[in-house]
Design a protein around this motif. Structure first.
Motif, mmCIF file in Angstrom:
data_model
loop_
_atom_site.group_PDB
_atom_site.id
_atom_site.type_symbol
_atom_site.label_atom_id
_atom_site.label_comp_id
_atom_site.label_asym_id
_atom_site.label_seq_id
_atom_site.Cartn_x
_atom_site.Cartn_y
_atom_site.Cartn_z
ATOM 1 N N ILE A 162 -2.143 6.802 -12.128
ATOM 2 C CA ILE A 162 -2.393 5.693 -11.210
ATOM 3 C C ILE A 162 -3.519 6.101 -10.269
ATOM 4 O O ILE A 162 -3.387 7.076 -9.517
ATOM 5 N N ALA A 163 -4.625 5.357 -10.306
ATOM 6 C CA ALA A 163 -5.824 5.721 -9.555
ATOM 7 C C ALA A 163 -6.258 4.565 -8.660
ATOM 8 O O ALA A 163 -6.823 3.583 -9.151
ATOM 9 N N PRO A 164 -5.997 4.633 -7.352
ATOM 10 C CA PRO A 164 -6.573 3.634 -6.445
ATOM 11 C C PRO A 164 -8.098 3.680 -6.530
ATOM 12 O O PRO A 164 -8.699 4.762 -6.519
ATOM 13 N N ASN A 165 -8.710 2.519 -6.630
ATOM 14 C CA ASN A 165 -10.157 2.479 -6.883
ATOM 15 C C ASN A 165 -10.994 2.913 -5.683
ATOM 16 O O ASN A 165 -12.164 3.254 -5.847
ATOM 17 N N ASP A 166 -10.384 2.924 -4.493
ATOM 18 C CA ASP A 166 -11.164 3.219 -3.293
ATOM 19 C C ASP A 166 -10.864 4.597 -2.705
ATOM 20 O O ASP A 166 -11.127 4.855 -1.539
ATOM 21 N N SER A 167 -10.297 5.517 -3.519
ATOM 22 C CA SER A 167 -10.051 6.876 -3.035
ATOM 23 C C SER A 167 -9.971 7.838 -4.209
ATOM 24 O O SER A 167 -9.956 7.419 -5.370
ATOM 25 N N ASP A 168 -9.938 9.129 -3.879
ATOM 26 C CA ASP A 168 -9.825 10.163 -4.904
ATOM 27 C C ASP A 168 -8.370 10.514 -5.222
ATOM 28 O O ASP A 168 -8.103 11.378 -6.071
ATOM 29 N N TYR A 169 -7.443 9.879 -4.536
ATOM 30 C CA TYR A 169 -6.024 10.143 -4.765
ATOM 31 C C TYR A 169 -5.603 9.715 -6.165
ATOM 32 O O TYR A 169 -6.053 8.678 -6.688
ATOM 33 N N ARG A 170 -4.757 10.524 -6.806
ATOM 34 C CA ARG A 170 -4.207 10.196 -8.115
ATOM 35 C C ARG A 170 -2.711 10.489 -8.121
ATOM 36 O O ARG A 170 -2.257 11.503 -7.570
ATOM 37 N N GLN A 171 -1.959 9.615 -8.760
ATOM 38 C CA GLN A 171 -0.532 9.843 -8.961
ATOM 39 C C GLN A 171 -0.260 9.888 -10.463
ATOM 40 O O GLN A 171 -0.829 9.110 -11.235
ATOM 41 N N TYR A 172 0.606 10.811 -10.857
ATOM 42 C CA TYR A 172 0.953 10.987 -12.269
ATOM 43 C C TYR A 172 2.460 10.758 -12.412
ATOM 44 O O TYR A 172 3.260 11.434 -11.764
ATOM 45 N N PHE A 173 2.811 9.809 -13.265
ATOM 46 C CA PHE A 173 4.231 9.489 -13.437
ATOM 47 C C PHE A 173 4.558 9.513 -14.932
ATOM 48 O O PHE A 173 4.030 8.719 -15.708
ATOM 49 N N ALA A 174 5.429 10.455 -15.321
ATOM 50 C CA ALA A 174 5.765 10.649 -16.735
ATOM 51 C C ALA A 174 7.200 10.233 -17.007
ATOM 52 O O ALA A 174 8.087 10.424 -16.175
ATOM 53 N N ASN B 179 0.862 -1.182 0.000
ATOM 54 C CA ASN B 179 0.000 0.000 0.000
ATOM 55 C C ASN B 179 0.897 1.231 0.000
ATOM 56 O O ASN B 179 1.395 1.648 1.040
ATOM 57 N N ARG B 180 1.106 1.812 -1.162
ATOM 58 C CA ARG B 180 2.096 2.889 -1.302
ATOM 59 C C ARG B 180 1.474 4.267 -1.462
ATOM 60 O O ARG B 180 2.169 5.218 -1.843
ATOM 61 N N PHE B 181 0.188 4.415 -1.176
ATOM 62 C CA PHE B 181 -0.485 5.679 -1.440
ATOM 63 C C PHE B 181 -0.828 6.421 -0.144
ATOM 64 O O PHE B 181 -1.381 5.830 0.793
ATOM 65 N N PRO B 182 -0.547 7.738 -0.076
ATOM 66 C CA PRO B 182 -0.773 8.521 1.152
ATOM 67 C C PRO B 182 -2.197 9.057 1.232
ATOM 68 O O PRO B 182 -2.426 10.269 1.333
ATOM 69 N N ASP B 183 -3.182 8.156 1.197
ATOM 70 C CA ASP B 183 -4.576 8.597 1.194
ATOM 71 C C ASP B 183 -5.361 8.078 2.394
ATOM 72 O O ASP B 183 -6.597 8.119 2.407
ATOM 73 N N ASP B 184 -4.627 7.577 3.396
ATOM 74 C CA ASP B 184 -5.229 7.121 4.661
ATOM 75 C C ASP B 184 -6.202 5.959 4.489
ATOM 76 O O ASP B 184 -7.064 5.717 5.349
ATOM 77 N N VAL B 185 -6.081 5.238 3.389
ATOM 78 C CA VAL B 185 -6.880 4.027 3.198
ATOM 79 C C VAL B 185 -6.032 2.836 3.634
ATOM 80 O O VAL B 185 -4.913 2.656 3.137
ATOM 81 N N GLU B 186 -6.531 2.043 4.550
ATOM 82 C CA GLU B 186 -5.762 0.930 5.072
ATOM 83 C C GLU B 186 -5.862 -0.282 4.155
ATOM 84 O O GLU B 186 -6.772 -0.398 3.336
ATOM 85 N N GLY B 187 -4.907 -1.183 4.322
ATOM 86 C CA GLY B 187 -4.910 -2.407 3.542
ATOM 87 C C GLY B 187 -3.505 -2.825 3.171
ATOM 88 O O GLY B 187 -2.617 -1.987 3.008
ATOM 89 N N SER B 188 -3.302 -4.137 3.029
ATOM 90 C CA SER B 188 -1.983 -4.664 2.678
ATOM 91 C C SER B 188 -1.780 -4.752 1.171
ATOM 92 O O SER B 188 -0.673 -5.046 0.715
ATOM 93 N N GLU B 189 -2.836 -4.517 0.401
ATOM 94 C CA GLU B 189 -2.763 -4.461 -1.052
ATOM 95 C C GLU B 189 -3.850 -3.527 -1.549
ATOM 96 O O GLU B 189 -4.822 -3.257 -0.834
ATOM 97 N N ARG B 190 -3.678 -3.021 -2.768
ATOM 98 C CA ARG B 190 -4.628 -2.019 -3.278
ATOM 99 C C ARG B 190 -5.028 -2.340 -4.719
ATOM 100 O O ARG B 190 -4.172 -2.629 -5.564
ATOM 101 N N GLN B 191 -6.314 -2.263 -4.975
ATOM 102 C CA GLN B 191 -6.818 -2.383 -6.348
ATOM 103 C C GLN B 191 -6.743 -1.003 -6.998
ATOM 104 O O GLN B 191 -7.281 -0.025 -6.461
ATOM 105 N N VAL B 192 -6.053 -0.913 -8.135
ATOM 106 C CA VAL B 192 -5.859 0.365 -8.806
ATOM 107 C C VAL B 192 -6.230 0.228 -10.278
ATOM 108 O O VAL B 192 -6.390 -0.876 -10.806
ATOM 109 N N THR B 193 -6.354 1.381 -10.918
ATOM 110 C CA THR B 193 -6.513 1.422 -12.376
ATOM 111 C C THR B 193 -5.385 2.253 -12.952
ATOM 112 O O THR B 193 -5.172 3.397 -12.531
ATOM 113 N N TYR B 194 -4.645 1.675 -13.873
ATOM 114 C CA TYR B 194 -3.581 2.388 -14.579
ATOM 115 C C TYR B 194 -4.127 2.897 -15.908
ATOM 116 O O TYR B 194 -4.773 2.148 -16.653
ATOM 117 N N THR B 195 -3.861 4.157 -16.208
ATOM 118 C CA THR B 195 -4.136 4.712 -17.533
ATOM 119 C C THR B 195 -2.808 5.112 -18.153
ATOM 120 O O THR B 195 -2.096 5.960 -17.598
#
Length: 316
Positions: A218-230, A189-205
């Protein structure tokens, strides 16, 4: 070709497709030219900046932001006219997202990338230290857009379970290149969105701007957090590639210590794999290698490069 913040008060050398370049900054901005003085062929990257002029280290000739020679110290007459041909072979260049892009031809064959998130001025961009990979640029780009290697190569960072199959996905052709979306169950769980869990379902675009620039949203499916990696690359030579990466997220103040360290770890996991691939050139004849369903993006990328006449020649 270079990060803009690396171009300060000294000229910097670079290489693009085996062409030596000099990059320098004046009050007019950043300029790029062939790294050769028109007088006696000296490398200008060994010179220095004197105010707004680039000074050749061999005879002191001075050049302005446009590449025009403005001073020849060995000429005693201060009113002597400098020949218009005494100018640098300047290149078309542009600074975008803190990266200096340059073009060896008069007009670029493809547009510069448009990166959502990275272009948002309300978000803070982080610059991953650039590195050199001894691999073809297209090999790096294909790897960056490959998802099936995640659970095998990236077990130390974000890779999921090796037993999980890659779901079917569709590659879209766009005005800029290629794009696809993919759901994935990340390990950890590498996202700083205060959602707990040992793994995360995400959607990559993925959005690939031809020929060598990609952004992943990179969009975790259970939060509004988004990461952009170029990621964009400079083909230094046929089998040498300089990597430039920029990232941000919707926190507006991304954790630089974590994201930079994680990105470098991910690159270190990928680099030996890509550098060891054979043949060194990306095969554009689809019959030269065997493909699996998860290769939809790489197959379309190879087809597109072949149509553009880029990469390794087709087998006869």
């Amino acid at each position: 070709m270079a990060f803009a913040h690396e171009i300060e008060d000294k000229p910097v050398n670079a290489r693009l497709l085996d062409v030596d370049l000099v990059i320098y900054r004046t009050s007019e901005g950043i300029s790029v030219a062939r790294d050769i003085c028109p007088h006696r062929g000296t490398r200008l990257s060994g010179g220095w900046m004197d105010g707004d002029t680039l000074v050749c280290p061999m005879h002191g000739l001075c050049f302005d932001h446009s590449g025009q020679c403005t001073k020849i110290p060995s000429i005693a007459d201060p009113n002597a006219k400098i020949p218009p041909k005494m100018r640098l072979m300047s290149l078309k260049s542009e600074v975008r997202y803190g990266i200096v892009f340059a073009c060896l031809s008069d007009e670029p064959a493809h547009p510069l990338p448009v990166w959502p998130g990275i272009e948002d001025e309300s978000l803070k961009n982080l610059y991953i230290p650039s590195g050199t990979w001894h691999a073809a640029a297209s090999r790096h780009v294909e790897n960056f857009n490959d998802v099936a290697h995640f659970p095998w190569v990236h077990q130390g960072t974000f890779g999921g379970k090796t037993a999980d199959p890659i779901p079917p996905y569709k590659v879209e052709k766009t005005d800029y290149g290629l794009s696809f979306q993919l759901p994935y169950l990340e390990g950890g769980n590498r996202f700083p969105d205060d959602v707990e869990g040992s793994e995360r379902q995400v959607t990559y675009t993925y959005q690939l701007t031809l020929p060598f620039s990609t952004i992943i949203i990179i969009a975790p499916n259970d939060s509004d957090y988004r990461q952009y990696f170029a990621d964009t690359v400079c083909p230094v030579s046929a089998h040498e590639t300089r990597i430039f990466q920029v990232c941000t997220d919707t926190t507006s103040d991304p954790d630089a210590d974590f994201l930079v360290k994680e990105s470098l770890l991910i690159n270190d996991e990928d680099k030996p794999m890509v550098e060891g691939q054979r043949p060194e050139d990306l095969p554009l004849d689809l019959t030269e290698e065997i493909h699996i369903p998860a290769d939809r993006m790489s197959v379309e990328y190879r087809r597109t490069l072949a149509k553009l006449g880029l990469g390794a020649p087709m087998a006869s």
